[in-house]
Enzyme design. Structure first.
Site, PDB file in Angstrom:
ATOM      1  N   ASP A  47      -2.362  -7.552  -3.505  1.00 33.99           N
ATOM      2  CA  ASP A  47      -1.812  -6.969  -2.296  1.00 33.99           C
ATOM      3  C   ASP A  47      -2.721  -7.311  -1.118  1.00 33.99           C
ATOM      4  OD1 ASP A  47       0.089  -4.763  -1.134  1.00 33.99           O
ATOM      5  OD2 ASP A  47      -1.924  -4.257  -0.435  1.00 33.99           O
ATOM      6  N   TYR A  52      -5.892  -7.328   6.868  1.00 36.93           N
ATOM      7  CA  TYR A  52      -7.057  -7.307   5.983  1.00 36.93           C
ATOM      8  C   TYR A  52      -7.982  -8.520   6.148  1.00 36.93           C
ATOM      9  CZ  TYR A  52      -4.142  -3.965   3.321  1.00 36.93           C
ATOM     10  OH  TYR A  52      -3.331  -2.940   2.917  1.00 36.93           O
ATOM     11  N   LYS A  77       1.760  -8.236   4.353  1.00 41.12           N
ATOM     12  CA  LYS A  77       2.392  -7.302   5.305  1.00 41.12           C
ATOM     13  C   LYS A  77       2.161  -7.765   6.727  1.00 41.12           C
ATOM     14  CE  LYS A  77       0.405  -3.741   2.345  1.00 41.12           C
ATOM     15  NZ  LYS A  77      -0.905  -4.321   2.029  1.00 41.12           N
ATOM     16  N   HIS A 110       3.905  -3.193   7.646  1.00 43.31           N
ATOM     17  CA  HIS A 110       2.705  -2.430   7.265  1.00 43.31           C
ATOM     18  C   HIS A 110       2.781  -0.955   7.671  1.00 43.31           C
ATOM     19  CE1 HIS A 110      -1.804  -3.245   6.395  1.00 43.31           C
ATOM     20  NE2 HIS A 110      -1.473  -2.042   5.989  1.00 43.31           N
TER      21      HIS A 110
END
Ligand code: A2P
Length: 290
Positions: A47, A52, A77, A110
């Site tokens: 994921d 990130y 996302k 997200h």
């Protein structure tokens, strides 16, 4: 679920592993090493998200593993400022470019809304969803999903979509079980996934969970993860150590009793990480291009 390699079938027929590995919060060189170790430990479901800044290293770790892409389940996302029809298409192209992949297994919005001033968040989510539906129709995404969407955020999508969301990713752990949102998702065939299933490790020192760990001869982390699996929720767990990565997979040889599940379900609310789709202040992505 009886083993780490078991799968669920999502409402669109796509098969998804029952546990995934989260790539948030370990950056740069470390993160490449962590992803490599996680692959070695047996994780295939990863994921990530544009926020990130781990897409590039994840793609590298997957390529270098020599394991065929189709054996992985890769989810990413788009962030607040990537919501919108054209924005979503551009964001998706950047994500594939960073991963150096030609498709995603799932692509998620997200968060359902930006904060102050985002009065047209519903329209923006619907425009975003339309772009994602088109990308799926082009064969670039196997399933569309949501993250941090509560029932009142999901409802406009369900009422207007051609393609239904197949997952919703929420913060869930003992002490923060979001029962209403989970029930709503289950009623609408949306598989729930849990981010920070250990409460970003804050749950690990909880005295009652420590007692449970003693009782079941497992670690507190394993109790938290098993709790989710027994609820049909997919945990997305993070760790930087091979030992703990493996330990977190070793949760299929015991069963938490109905009484203890009820206790865990009804614990006083605690260790909420402080991010709420209707109230939290959104983070700014630090560097779009990583
Ligand atoms: P570490 O990288 O040292 O293993 P969450 O997924 O809820 O956000 O929690 C992530 C944190 O939990 C990480 O800091 C990770 O630290 C820690 N963690 C993951 N698995 C375990 C485990 N089995 N036992 C103890 N801590 C763990």
């Amino acid at each position: 679920m009886t083993s780490f390699t078991d799968i669920y079938t999502l409402s669109n027929g796509v098969q998804i592993p029952c546990m995934g590995f989260g790539t948030y919060n370990a950056k740069g060189g470390d993160n490449l090493a962590i992803n490599r170790t996680a692959i070695e430990a047996g994780y295939r479901y990863f994921d990530t998200a544009s926020l990130y800044e781990t897409e590039r290293v994840l793609g590298q770790a997957v390529r270098e593993s020599g394991i065929p892409r189709k054996e992985f389940f890769i989810v990413s996302k788009l962030w607040h400022d990537e919501r919108g029809y054209h924005e979503a298409k551009d964001a998706f192209a950047r994500t594939l470019d960073r991963l150096q992949m030609d498709y995603l297994d799932l692509y998620l919005i997200h968060w359902p809304r930006g904060m102050e001033g985002d009065t047209d968040w519903k329209e923006k989510d619907l425009d975003t969803w339309k772009a994602m539906e088109e990308l799926q129709a082009e064969g670039k995404i196997r399933g569309l999903g949501l993250s941090n969407f509560l029932p009142h955020h999901i409802e406009p999508i369900l009422n207007n979509c051609k393609v239904r969301p197949v997952v919703d990713q929420l913060e869930i752990h003992p002490g923060y079980t979001q029962e209403a949102a989970v029930r709503y998702c289950q009623e609408h065939e949306i598989r729930v996934q849990a981010w920070s299933p250990l409460g970003r490790s804050a749950m690990l020192e909880h005295p009652v969970l420590k007692e449970f760990a003693e009782k079941y001869q497992k670690s507190v982390a394993q109790i938290c993860l098993r709790f989710l699996v027994q609820k049909g929720i997919i945990p997305l767990v993070k760790s930087s150590s091979m030992d703990r990565m493996k330990q977190n997979q070793d949760i299929f040889d015991f069963e938490i009793s109905v009484e203890d599940m009820s206790f865990l379900d009804n614990m006083p609310q605690n260790t909420w990480l402080g991010e709420h789709p209707d109230y939290a202040i959104p983070k700014k992505r630090s560097n779009f291009e990583q």
